[in-house]
Scaffold this motif. Structure first.
Motif, mmCIF file in Angstrom:
data_model
loop_
_atom_site.group_PDB
_atom_site.id
_atom_site.type_symbol
_atom_site.label_atom_id
_atom_site.label_comp_id
_atom_site.label_asym_id
_atom_site.label_seq_id
_atom_site.Cartn_x
_atom_site.Cartn_y
_atom_site.Cartn_z
ATOM 1 N N GLY A 120 -5.611 23.496 -10.726
ATOM 2 C CA GLY A 120 -4.436 24.350 -10.739
ATOM 3 C C GLY A 120 -4.045 24.794 -9.342
ATOM 4 N N THR A 121 -3.086 25.700 -9.282
ATOM 5 C CA THR A 121 -2.634 26.240 -7.999
ATOM 6 C C THR A 121 -2.556 27.757 -8.074
ATOM 7 O OG1 THR A 121 -0.309 26.019 -8.628
ATOM 8 C CG2 THR A 121 -1.288 24.195 -7.389
ATOM 9 N N ALA A 122 -2.774 28.388 -6.933
ATOM 10 C CA ALA A 122 -2.659 29.843 -6.811
ATOM 11 C C ALA A 122 -1.537 30.175 -5.838
ATOM 12 C CB ALA A 122 -3.969 30.455 -6.329
ATOM 13 N N SER A 123 -0.869 31.292 -6.083
ATOM 14 C CA SER A 123 0.132 31.812 -5.149
ATOM 15 C C SER A 123 -0.110 33.302 -4.975
ATOM 16 C CB SER A 123 1.552 31.543 -5.639
ATOM 17 O OG SER A 123 1.759 32.059 -6.936
ATOM 18 N N ILE A 124 -0.015 33.776 -3.734
ATOM 19 C CA ILE A 124 -0.360 35.156 -3.395
ATOM 20 C C ILE A 124 0.832 35.850 -2.763
ATOM 21 C CG2 ILE A 124 -1.908 36.634 -2.064
ATOM 22 C CD1 ILE A 124 -3.968 34.404 -2.105
ATOM 23 N N ASP A 125 1.045 37.091 -3.176
ATOM 24 C CA ASP A 125 2.086 37.957 -2.612
ATOM 25 C C ASP A 125 1.399 39.205 -2.067
ATOM 26 O OD1 ASP A 125 4.036 39.895 -2.149
ATOM 27 O OD2 ASP A 125 5.058 39.608 -4.057
ATOM 28 N N ALA A 166 11.824 35.616 -8.345
ATOM 29 C CA ALA A 166 11.403 34.385 -9.013
ATOM 30 C C ALA A 166 10.423 33.661 -8.109
ATOM 31 C CB ALA A 166 12.606 33.489 -9.322
ATOM 32 N N SER A 167 9.382 33.109 -8.719
ATOM 33 C CA SER A 167 8.355 32.414 -7.952
ATOM 34 C C SER A 167 7.748 31.324 -8.830
ATOM 35 C CB SER A 167 7.267 33.400 -7.500
ATOM 36 O OG SER A 167 6.195 32.726 -6.874
ATOM 37 N N GLY A 168 7.646 30.118 -8.284
ATOM 38 C CA GLY A 168 7.002 29.019 -8.990
ATOM 39 C C GLY A 168 6.316 28.112 -7.992
ATOM 40 N N HIS A 169 5.105 27.647 -8.332
ATOM 41 C CA HIS A 169 4.333 26.834 -7.391
ATOM 42 C C HIS A 169 3.548 25.764 -8.136
ATOM 43 C CE1 HIS A 169 5.050 29.400 -3.851
ATOM 44 N NE2 HIS A 169 5.093 30.377 -4.743
ATOM 45 N N VAL A 191 5.278 21.329 -4.264
ATOM 46 C CA VAL A 191 6.542 22.050 -4.307
ATOM 47 C C VAL A 191 6.317 23.484 -4.768
ATOM 48 C CG1 VAL A 191 7.035 21.274 -6.674
ATOM 49 C CG2 VAL A 191 8.912 22.020 -5.191
ATOM 50 N N GLY A 192 7.051 24.411 -4.195
ATOM 51 C CA GLY A 192 6.971 25.812 -4.595
ATOM 52 C C GLY A 192 8.116 26.582 -3.961
ATOM 53 N N PHE A 193 8.381 27.762 -4.471
ATOM 54 C CA PHE A 193 9.474 28.563 -3.914
ATOM 55 C C PHE A 193 9.231 30.037 -4.186
ATOM 56 C CE2 PHE A 193 10.639 28.011 -8.297
ATOM 57 C CZ PHE A 193 11.209 29.225 -8.659
ATOM 58 N N ASN A 194 9.929 30.882 -3.417
ATOM 59 C CA ASN A 194 9.936 32.325 -3.627
ATOM 60 C C ASN A 194 11.359 32.813 -3.384
ATOM 61 O OD1 ASN A 194 8.013 34.918 -3.727
ATOM 62 N ND2 ASN A 194 9.682 35.329 -2.299
ATOM 63 N N LEU A 195 11.899 33.595 -4.342
ATOM 64 C CA LEU A 195 13.254 34.119 -4.241
ATOM 65 C C LEU A 195 13.259 35.588 -4.606
ATOM 66 C CD1 LEU A 195 15.294 31.334 -6.100
ATOM 67 C CD2 LEU A 195 15.008 31.586 -3.624
#
Length: 324
Positions: free
Chosen positions: A188-193, A208-211, A215-219
């Motif tokens: 899997g993948t992790a994303s940190i804020d 919105a955030s998807g990773h 590919v991934g993005f933050n809005l």
């Protein structure tokens, strides 16, 4: 491409380094701010807000965990849902009042945050997550991200300065355990804020955030403008323009459309579940909903670049109002 992040967000002259950078967020020493951004100690205590959030997207499960320090209170939440059928397997939150909890928020994105109260223990840092509770246990290790993290800092109306680091696409190992059983996180993948700033008494945003792999993005649209809008694509980090969110505010489980004004991202988000919180503590209030689901559509690194199709990318949207 973005310039490298500064050694410290607050420079030696007391001025914040504003803008979007690639690297690691360090030196959110708001007490060192010089005019016109300097504020008194009491004002800083009431307006200083920090949060540390991580989302884990694996084949069978999606989890999210957060610790927040509001200055006069610390809180945490965690949830997990099974991606196959959308069942919420765990969902809890706790507040910690001064003298009745043990919590520590990292001073910047390179540190580790902890929360401990009533059988709940959370430790979140750049290398992994450990969570123990009666409802959910997680042991997760994060690998090296294929692309640099986004470091963004800017001015906030009604506040002073805000800074954030968004890290996406971290390779994930470990396991999550719920009443239903054990769920591997491998592959899997992790994303940190990590966010740290001097914010206004009333703050609102949509996010919105998807990773995933490659590919991934933050809005974000709201109190921080387009400062933290970014795309991760094939090992690169690219700034994005202002974001638009089209959705039914009274029914967040209806599909959302999110796109950017620079014609670099256009996605439809299909929710399958949501975490909600609505509280009024007189001196403070919180209205929050975070749907979880998948994004499909297209992204690209520049308006003249070819479109990259996106399908079933795991992530979240959010609408949030806080009086804090």
């Amino acid at each position: 491409m973005l310039p490298p992040a500064p050694e410290r967000i607050v420079g030696a002259d007391g001025q914040p380094v504003l803008g979007r950078h690639a690297g690691i967020l360090r030196g959110c020493d708001w007490e060192r701010l010089a005019p016109p951004y300097a504020r008194g100690a009491l004002w800083r205590r009431l307006h200083h807000k920090r949060w540390h959030y991580v989302a884990l997207a694996a084949e069978q499960m999606f989890c999210a965990v957060a610790i927040a320090d509001l200055g006069w209170m610390t809180s945490c939440f965690a949830y997990a849902f099974e991606r196959g059928d959308g069942d919420m397997l765990a969902n809890f939150a706790q507040d910690g009042w001064p003298g009745r909890f043990s919590a520590s928020l990292a001073a910047d994105a390179g540190g580790t945050s902890t929360f401990s109260r009533r059988g709940v223990f959370i430790e979140l840092g750049p290398a992994g997550l450990s969570l123990r509770s009666p409802w959910l246990e997680i042991d997760a290790c994060f690998g090296t991200a294929p692309a640099p993290a986004l470091v963004a800092s800017g001015l906030v109306k009604g506040g002073a300065v805000h800074a954030t680091q968004k890290t996406g696409g971290l390779p994930l190992e470990g396991e999550a355990r719920t009443w239903r059983g054990e769920y591997p996180l491998h592959g899997g993948t992790a994303s940190i804020d990590y966010s740290n700033g001097l914010l206004a008494r009333r703050t609102a945003w949509r996010w919105a955030s998807g990773h995933g792999a490659g590919v991934g993005f933050n809005l974000q649209a709201g109190f921080f403008g387009a400062h933290e809008n970014a795309l991760w694509l094939d090992g690169g980090l690219f700034p994005l323009g202002p974001a638009r969110f089209i959705h039914a505010a009274d029914d967040p489980l209806e599909p959302w459309r999110v796109f950017t004004e620079d014609d670099c991202l256009d996605l439809v988000f299909t929710p399958v579940a949501a975490r909600r919180d609505q509280r009024n503590l007189r001196i403070a209030a919180n209205r929050y909903v975070q749907p979880l689901g998948t994004f499909s559509g297209w992204v690209r690194s520049a308006p003249d670049a070819p479109k990259r199709m996106v399908s079933n990318l795991a992530g979240v949207t959010e609408q949030h109002f806080a009086r804090w």
